[in-house]
Design a protein around this motif. Structure first.
Motif, PDB file in Angstrom:
ATOM      1  N   ILE A   1       0.826  -1.197   0.000  1.00 20.14           N
ATOM      2  CA  ILE A   1       0.000   0.000   0.000  1.00 20.14           C
ATOM      3  C   ILE A   1       0.868   1.257   0.000  1.00 20.14           C
ATOM      4  CG2 ILE A   1      -1.657   1.344   1.368  1.00 20.14           C
ATOM      5  CD1 ILE A   1      -2.846  -1.372   2.262  1.00 20.14           C
ATOM      6  N   GLU A   2       1.966   1.230   0.725  1.00 16.40           N
ATOM      7  CA  GLU A   2       2.881   2.367   0.763  1.00 16.40           C
ATOM      8  C   GLU A   2       3.465   2.658  -0.616  1.00 16.40           C
ATOM      9  OE1 GLU A   2       5.816   1.572   3.711  1.00 16.40           O
ATOM     10  OE2 GLU A   2       4.426   1.765   5.420  1.00 16.40           O
ATOM     11  N   GLN A   3       3.658   1.606  -1.418  1.00 14.38           N
ATOM     12  CA  GLN A   3       4.218   1.761  -2.764  1.00 14.38           C
ATOM     13  C   GLN A   3       3.193   2.299  -3.765  1.00 14.38           C
ATOM     14  OE1 GLN A   3       5.579  -2.154  -3.751  1.00 14.38           O
ATOM     15  NE2 GLN A   3       7.109  -2.219  -2.117  1.00 14.38           N
ATOM     16  N   ALA A   4       1.911   2.157  -3.439  1.00 12.55           N
ATOM     17  CA  ALA A   4       0.845   2.546  -4.364  1.00 12.55           C
ATOM     18  C   ALA A   4       0.683   4.060  -4.422  1.00 12.55           C
ATOM     19  CB  ALA A   4      -0.467   1.895  -3.941  1.00 12.55           C
ATOM     20  N   GLN A   5       0.230   4.526  -5.587  1.00 15.93           N
ATOM     21  CA  GLN A   5      -0.076   5.940  -5.752  1.00 15.93           C
ATOM     22  C   GLN A   5      -1.470   6.225  -5.187  1.00 15.93           C
ATOM     23  OE1 GLN A   5       2.034   8.311  -7.062  1.00 15.93           O
ATOM     24  NE2 GLN A   5       3.521   6.624  -6.997  1.00 15.93           N
ATOM     25  N   PRO A   6      -1.701   7.423  -4.659  1.00 15.29           N
ATOM     26  CA  PRO A   6      -3.048   7.762  -4.176  1.00 15.29           C
ATOM     27  C   PRO A   6      -4.098   7.555  -5.275  1.00 15.29           C
ATOM     28  CG  PRO A   6      -1.466   9.427  -3.499  1.00 15.29           C
ATOM     29  CD  PRO A   6      -0.748   8.517  -4.448  1.00 15.29           C
ATOM     30  N   GLY A   7      -5.184   6.898  -4.923  1.00 16.95           N
ATOM     31  CA  GLY A   7      -6.239   6.638  -5.894  1.00 16.95           C
ATOM     32  C   GLY A   7      -6.031   5.383  -6.708  1.00 16.95           C
TER      33      GLY A   7
ATOM     34  N   LYS B   1      -5.760   3.500  -2.166  1.00 17.87           N
ATOM     35  CA  LYS B   1      -5.048   4.317  -1.179  1.00 17.87           C
ATOM     36  C   LYS B   1      -5.645   5.725  -1.204  1.00 17.87           C
ATOM     37  CE  LYS B   1      -0.303   5.775  -0.057  1.00 17.87           C
ATOM     38  NZ  LYS B   1       1.114   5.640  -0.493  1.00 17.87           N
ATOM     39  N   PRO B   2      -6.200   6.192  -0.094  1.00 16.35           N
ATOM     40  CA  PRO B   2      -6.887   7.493  -0.104  1.00 16.35           C
ATOM     41  C   PRO B   2      -5.921   8.675  -0.018  1.00 16.35           C
ATOM     42  CG  PRO B   2      -6.972   6.562   2.083  1.00 16.35           C
ATOM     43  CD  PRO B   2      -6.263   5.537   1.214  1.00 16.35           C
ATOM     44  N   LYS B   3      -6.397   9.782  -0.529  1.00  9.07           N
ATOM     45  CA  LYS B   3      -5.652  11.034  -0.379  1.00  9.07           C
ATOM     46  C   LYS B   3      -6.656  12.181  -0.470  1.00  9.07           C
ATOM     47  CE  LYS B   3      -2.052  13.985  -2.333  1.00  9.07           C
ATOM     48  NZ  LYS B   3      -1.092  14.189  -3.447  1.00  9.07           N
ATOM     49  N   GLU B   4      -6.625  13.068   0.502  1.00  8.06           N
ATOM     50  CA  GLU B   4      -7.519  14.216   0.501  1.00  8.06           C
ATOM     51  C   GLU B   4      -6.902  15.348  -0.315  1.00  8.06           C
ATOM     52  OE1 GLU B   4     -10.470  14.741   1.511  1.00  8.06           O
ATOM     53  OE2 GLU B   4     -10.927  13.025   2.811  1.00  8.06           O
ATOM     54  N   THR B   5      -7.689  15.941  -1.194  1.00  7.69           N
ATOM     55  CA  THR B   5      -7.273  17.117  -1.954  1.00  7.69           C
ATOM     56  C   THR B   5      -8.334  18.197  -1.753  1.00  7.69           C
ATOM     57  OG1 THR B   5      -8.466  16.610  -4.005  1.00  7.69           O
ATOM     58  CG2 THR B   5      -6.318  15.557  -3.702  1.00  7.69           C
ATOM     59  N   VAL B   6      -8.092  19.376  -2.315  1.00  4.26           N
ATOM     60  CA  VAL B   6      -9.076  20.459  -2.187  1.00  4.26           C
ATOM     61  C   VAL B   6     -10.368  20.101  -2.911  1.00  4.26           C
ATOM     62  CG1 VAL B   6      -7.376  22.286  -1.882  1.00  4.26           C
ATOM     63  CG2 VAL B   6      -8.064  21.613  -4.193  1.00  4.26           C
ATOM     64  N   PHE B   7     -10.272  19.119  -3.825  1.00  6.96           N
ATOM     65  CA  PHE B   7     -11.449  18.700  -4.579  1.00  6.96           C
ATOM     66  C   PHE B   7     -12.105  17.454  -3.984  1.00  6.96           C
ATOM     67  CE2 PHE B   7      -8.474  20.688  -7.593  1.00  6.96           C
ATOM     68  CZ  PHE B   7      -9.247  21.791  -7.974  1.00  6.96           C
TER      69      PHE B   7
ATOM     70  N   ALA C   1      -6.605  -8.631   6.596  1.00  7.37           N
ATOM     71  CA  ALA C   1      -5.659  -7.518   6.755  1.00  7.37           C
ATOM     72  C   ALA C   1      -6.178  -6.264   6.069  1.00  7.37           C
ATOM     73  CB  ALA C   1      -4.294  -7.910   6.187  1.00  7.37           C
ATOM     74  N   LEU C   2      -6.693  -6.412   4.864  1.00  8.99           N
ATOM     75  CA  LEU C   2      -7.224  -5.269   4.128  1.00  8.99           C
ATOM     76  C   LEU C   2      -8.453  -4.687   4.824  1.00  8.99           C
ATOM     77  CD1 LEU C   2      -6.781  -6.571   0.481  1.00  8.99           C
ATOM     78  CD2 LEU C   2      -5.741  -4.504   1.431  1.00  8.99           C
ATOM     79  N   SER C   3      -9.291  -5.563   5.341  1.00  3.47           N
ATOM     80  CA  SER C   3     -10.476  -5.110   6.064  1.00  3.47           C
ATOM     81  C   SER C   3     -10.085  -4.308   7.302  1.00  3.47           C
ATOM     82  CB  SER C   3     -11.330  -6.317   6.469  1.00  3.47           C
ATOM     83  OG  SER C   3     -12.466  -5.914   7.195  1.00  3.47           O
ATOM     84  N   ARG C   4      -9.070  -4.779   8.013  1.00  2.08           N
ATOM     85  CA  ARG C   4      -8.599  -4.098   9.220  1.00  2.08           C
ATOM     86  C   ARG C   4      -7.997  -2.729   8.872  1.00  2.08           C
ATOM     87  NH1 ARG C   4      -4.876  -7.766  11.162  1.00  2.08           N
ATOM     88  NH2 ARG C   4      -6.672  -9.128  11.487  1.00  2.08           N
ATOM     89  N   LEU C   5      -7.209  -2.681   7.783  1.00  2.00           N
ATOM     90  CA  LEU C   5      -6.589  -1.426   7.372  1.00  2.00           C
ATOM     91  C   LEU C   5      -7.620  -0.434   6.836  1.00  2.00           C
ATOM     92  CD1 LEU C   5      -3.368  -2.850   5.666  1.00  2.00           C
ATOM     93  CD2 LEU C   5      -3.524  -1.624   7.846  1.00  2.00           C
ATOM     94  N   ALA C   6      -8.692  -0.964   6.257  1.00  2.00           N
ATOM     95  CA  ALA C   6      -9.775  -0.087   5.782  1.00  2.00           C
ATOM     96  C   ALA C   6     -10.455   0.590   6.968  1.00  2.00           C
ATOM     97  CB  ALA C   6     -10.783  -0.884   4.966  1.00  2.00           C
ATOM     98  N   LYS C   7     -10.649  -0.148   8.051  1.00  2.00           N
ATOM     99  CA  LYS C   7     -11.256   0.417   9.260  1.00  2.00           C
ATOM    100  C   LYS C   7     -10.359   1.482   9.875  1.00  2.00           C
ATOM    101  CE  LYS C   7     -13.941  -3.710  10.430  1.00  2.00           C
ATOM    102  NZ  LYS C   7     -14.105  -4.857  11.376  1.00  2.00           N
ATOM    103  N   GLN C   8      -9.034   1.321   9.684  1.00  2.00           N
ATOM    104  CA  GLN C   8      -8.075   2.286  10.217  1.00  2.00           C
ATOM    105  C   GLN C   8      -7.885   3.485   9.301  1.00  2.00           C
ATOM    106  OE1 GLN C   8      -4.459   0.084  10.919  1.00  2.00           O
ATOM    107  NE2 GLN C   8      -5.447  -1.380  12.321  1.00  2.00           N
ATOM    108  N   GLY C   9      -8.455   3.426   8.088  1.00  2.00           N
ATOM    109  CA  GLY C   9      -8.333   4.524   7.143  1.00  2.00           C
ATOM    110  C   GLY C   9      -7.077   4.494   6.307  1.00  2.00           C
ATOM    111  N   VAL C  10      -6.304   3.388   6.401  1.00  2.00           N
ATOM    112  CA  VAL C  10      -5.077   3.264   5.593  1.00  2.00           C
ATOM    113  C   VAL C  10      -5.436   3.063   4.124  1.00  2.00           C
ATOM    114  CG1 VAL C  10      -2.967   1.918   5.222  1.00  2.00           C
ATOM    115  CG2 VAL C  10      -3.812   2.328   7.551  1.00  2.00           C
ATOM    116  N   VAL C  11      -6.501   2.313   3.858  1.00  2.00           N
ATOM    117  CA  VAL C  11      -7.046   2.148   2.510  1.00  2.00           C
ATOM    118  C   VAL C  11      -8.552   2.375   2.575  1.00  2.00           C
ATOM    119  CG1 VAL C  11      -5.315   0.537   1.603  1.00  2.00           C
ATOM    120  CG2 VAL C  11      -7.316  -0.355   2.829  1.00  2.00           C
ATOM    121  N   ASN C  12      -9.142   2.654   1.436  1.00  2.00           N
ATOM    122  CA  ASN C  12     -10.598   2.763   1.337  1.00  2.00           C
ATOM    123  C   ASN C  12     -11.129   1.588   0.524  1.00  2.00           C
ATOM    124  OD1 ASN C  12     -10.538   5.116   2.751  1.00  2.00           O
ATOM    125  ND2 ASN C  12     -11.277   6.426   1.089  1.00  2.00           N
ATOM    126  N   ARG C  13     -12.237   1.036   0.979  1.00  2.00           N
ATOM    127  CA  ARG C  13     -12.856  -0.075   0.256  1.00  2.00           C
ATOM    128  C   ARG C  13     -13.773   0.487  -0.826  1.00  2.00           C
ATOM    129  NH1 ARG C  13     -17.526  -3.266   0.386  1.00  2.00           N
ATOM    130  NH2 ARG C  13     -17.212  -5.516   0.143  1.00  2.00           N
TER     131      ARG C  13
END
Length: 241
Positions: A11-17, A58-64, A38-50
């Motif tokens: 996940i760290e290697q992945a680009q946002p989105g 991999k989520p990333k907040e932007t102004v949009f 593992a993915l389900s647990r990380l989704a609950k933690q906000g590390v990834v979005n389902r």
């Protein structure tokens, strides 16, 4: 290294989105359950979005707002399983890609080998349609042109003259590369599609190949496609009206 550590590193290697599926994590079948957990647990933690079952990003907040996978990524993911292509885009999205319409689809149409129900992947509505033929990945460019011929009357805002010219261009390119396969696939399509392809091939000078399609048609059947003789001068020879 534990499954959780492997997943975090990937996940760290992945680009946002970037869309991630189980296939992006190199685990064997016996580890799939642990991967899903593992993915389900990380989704609950906000590390990834389902996005949907088995699909995360991999989520990333932007102004949009949040960066999500593009529709193109979603289509590619849905069309592929374990590295093998299982389907391809058709319908309005295809007509738009080919330049036959400017309308943008509200749902994605995927042609697959087996019929499946309509599904929602995130905000994307996906309609699965069973292909009339058992295709290979190398057939997709030919099948998409055949799908456009089959859906000719359904192309919105269709300019008949422009549409025929565009289809002639694509058919010529396909015919010069792999005529036999194009004809073989066309024989699995409905008669109206075969008639329109035959008329266009004949217009391009592929008379022998066009005759193969003519022999597959009922000489008494008429095909109401709404194409004028000024646009397709040989339409009457193919019972196209």
């Amino acid at each position: 290294m534990s499954i959780m550590q492997q997943v975090r590193e990937r996940i760290e290697q992945a680009q946002p989105g970037q869309l991630l599926t189980y296939a992006d994590f190199q685990v064997n079948d016996s580890q799939l359950e642990a991967l899903a957990a593992a993915l389900s647990r990380l989704a609950k933690q906000g590390v990834v979005n389902r996005l949907a079952k088995g699909r995360y990003y991999k989520p990333k907040e932007t102004v949009f707002g949040k960066v999500r996978p593009s529709e193109r990524e979603i289509i590619k993911s849905l069309s592929t399983s374990k590295g093998e292509v299982k389907g391809y885009e058709s319908g309005l999205g295809l007509y738009n890609q080919l330049g036959l319409t400017t309308q943008v689809p509200q749902e994605v149409t995927l042609m697959t080998r087996k019929q499946r129900r309509v599904a929602n992947v995130g905000k994307t509505k996906v309609r699965y349609v069973q292909s009339p033929t058992n295709f290979k990945e190398s057939d997709i460019d030919k099948l998409q042109v055949l799908d456009a011929l089959r859906g000719y009357k359904k192309i919105p805002d269709r300019n008949s003259e422009k549409t025929i010219l565009i289809l002639l261009k694509y058919i010529k390119e396909l015919a010069e590369r792999d005529m036999d396969r194009l004809i073989e696939l066309a024989l699995d399509y409905n008669p109206a599609t075969r008639a329109l392809l035959g008329a266009l091939l004949e217009r391009l000078g592929f008379t022998e190949e066009a005759d193969r399609l003519r022999q597959s048609l009922n000489p008494l059947t008429k095909y109401k496609l709404g194409i004028s003789e000024s646009i397709l001068h040989n339409r009457k020879d193919w019972n196209i009206i």
